[in-house]
Scaffold this motif. Structure first.
Motif, PDB file in Angstrom:
ATOM      1  N   GLU A  52      17.612  42.998  46.668  1.00  0.00           N
ATOM      2  CA  GLU A  52      18.271  42.597  47.908  1.00  0.00           C
ATOM      3  C   GLU A  52      19.952  42.401  47.674  1.00  0.00           C
ATOM      4  OE1 GLU A  52      14.629  40.627  50.213  1.00  0.00           O
ATOM      5  OE2 GLU A  52      16.308  40.058  51.190  1.00  0.00           O
ATOM      6  N   ILE A  53      20.322  42.736  46.462  1.00  0.00           N
ATOM      7  CA  ILE A  53      21.748  42.566  46.087  1.00  0.00           C
ATOM      8  C   ILE A  53      21.926  43.863  45.686  1.00  0.00           C
ATOM      9  CG2 ILE A  53      21.586  40.164  45.740  1.00  0.00           C
ATOM     10  CD1 ILE A  53      22.251  40.644  42.823  1.00  0.00           C
ATOM     11  N   ILE A  54      23.471  44.146  46.042  1.00  0.00           N
ATOM     12  CA  ILE A  54      23.951  45.548  45.237  1.00  0.00           C
ATOM     13  C   ILE A  54      24.158  45.009  43.919  1.00  0.00           C
ATOM     14  CG2 ILE A  54      25.943  47.248  45.290  1.00  0.00           C
ATOM     15  CD1 ILE A  54      26.308  46.349  48.235  1.00  0.00           C
ATOM     16  N   PHE A  55      23.253  45.053  42.960  1.00  0.00           N
ATOM     17  CA  PHE A  55      23.025  44.507  41.582  1.00  0.00           C
ATOM     18  C   PHE A  55      24.245  44.785  40.869  1.00  0.00           C
ATOM     19  CE2 PHE A  55      20.882  42.768  38.173  1.00  0.00           C
ATOM     20  CZ  PHE A  55      21.212  43.413  37.098  1.00  0.00           C
ATOM     21  N   THR A  56      24.890  46.344  40.933  1.00  0.00           N
ATOM     22  CA  THR A  56      25.894  46.522  40.023  1.00  0.00           C
ATOM     23  C   THR A  56      27.084  45.867  40.045  1.00  0.00           C
ATOM     24  OG1 THR A  56      24.672  48.858  40.430  1.00  0.00           O
ATOM     25  CG2 THR A  56      27.181  48.715  39.368  1.00  0.00           C
ATOM     26  N   PHE A  57      27.527  45.113  41.369  1.00  0.00           N
ATOM     27  CA  PHE A  57      28.514  44.456  41.325  1.00  0.00           C
ATOM     28  C   PHE A  57      28.694  43.133  41.042  1.00  0.00           C
ATOM     29  CE2 PHE A  57      29.652  48.189  43.242  1.00  0.00           C
ATOM     30  CZ  PHE A  57      29.525  48.108  44.579  1.00  0.00           C
ATOM     31  N   TYR A  58      27.459  42.762  40.507  1.00  0.00           N
ATOM     32  CA  TYR A  58      27.243  41.108  40.124  1.00  0.00           C
ATOM     33  C   TYR A  58      27.332  40.939  38.480  1.00  0.00           C
ATOM     34  CZ  TYR A  58      26.112  39.579  44.831  1.00  0.00           C
ATOM     35  OH  TYR A  58      26.198  39.432  46.046  1.00  0.00           O
ATOM     36  N   THR A  59      28.085  39.806  38.343  1.00  0.00           N
ATOM     37  CA  THR A  59      27.897  39.556  36.830  1.00  0.00           C
ATOM     38  C   THR A  59      26.492  38.725  36.860  1.00  0.00           C
ATOM     39  OG1 THR A  59      30.145  39.073  36.356  1.00  0.00           O
ATOM     40  CG2 THR A  59      28.883  37.735  35.082  1.00  0.00           C
ATOM     41  N   MET A  60      26.051  38.973  35.779  1.00  0.00           N
ATOM     42  CA  MET A  60      24.745  38.466  35.807  1.00  0.00           C
ATOM     43  C   MET A  60      24.671  37.262  34.640  1.00  0.00           C
ATOM     44  SD  MET A  60      22.691  39.929  38.079  1.00  0.00           S
ATOM     45  CE  MET A  60      21.223  38.847  37.680  1.00  0.00           C
ATOM     46  N   ASN A  61      24.017  36.142  34.756  1.00  0.00           N
ATOM     47  CA  ASN A  61      23.869  35.140  33.697  1.00  0.00           C
ATOM     48  C   ASN A  61      22.762  34.710  33.482  1.00  0.00           C
ATOM     49  OD1 ASN A  61      27.138  34.696  33.895  1.00  0.00           O
ATOM     50  ND2 ASN A  61      26.307  34.404  35.986  1.00  0.00           N
ATOM     51  N   TRP A  62      22.347  34.134  32.212  1.00  0.00           N
ATOM     52  CA  TRP A  62      21.358  33.273  31.716  1.00  0.00           C
ATOM     53  C   TRP A  62      21.699  31.724  31.932  1.00  0.00           C
ATOM     54  CZ3 TRP A  62      16.272  34.382  32.405  1.00  0.00           C
ATOM     55  CH2 TRP A  62      15.825  35.514  32.536  1.00  0.00           C
ATOM     56  N   TYR A  63      21.313  30.857  32.210  1.00  0.00           N
ATOM     57  CA  TYR A  63      21.477  29.479  31.820  1.00  0.00           C
ATOM     58  C   TYR A  63      20.112  28.960  31.396  1.00  0.00           C
ATOM     59  CZ  TYR A  63      25.891  29.395  34.911  1.00  0.00           C
ATOM     60  OH  TYR A  63      27.035  29.478  35.179  1.00  0.00           O
TER      61      TYR A  63
END
Length: 114
Positions: free
Chosen positions: A25-36
């Motif tokens: 449910e998000i436009i995944f391509t636009f997001y910075t993805m992070n691992w914490y």
């Protein structure tokens, strides 16, 4: 919006694990993805990031051992963790961020122990 992390577990020092996070449910391509990650008694820290342009960044303690990658078609982000150390033990969280809007998934536990 859901972020579902998986792949945690118990591994011996020097071993490897691969964490995955699936987004919906998000436009995944636009997001910075992070691992914490957050170890017991410690603050949550940013481990690795990958931008929409595939630019990556790592905290110093994991450089050369961890690799973050993304598959925009499948809306997934992965964290390949090699040469694991006991100090990598923590709950690992997936995060999506864009222009101050962010989403968190539930953690997946990683335990490095002999």
């Amino acid at each position: 919006v859901q972020l579902q992390a998986s792949g945690g577990g118990l591994v011996r020092p020097g071993g490897s694990l691969r964490l995955s996070c699936a987004a919906s449910e998000i436009i995944f391509t636009f997001y910075t993805m992070n691992w914490y990650r957050q170890a017991p008694g410690k603050e949550r820290e940013l481990v690795a990031s990958i931008t929409s342009a595939d630019s990556t960044n790592y905290t110093d303690s994991v450089k050369g051992r961890f690799t973050i990658s993304r598959d925009n078609a499948k809306k997934t982000v992965s964290l390949q963790m090699n040469s694991l150390k006991p100090e990598d033990t923590a709950d690992y969280y997936c995060n999506a961020r864009r222009y101050g809007v962010e989403y968190w998934g539930k953690g997946t536990q990683v335990t490095v122990s002999s």
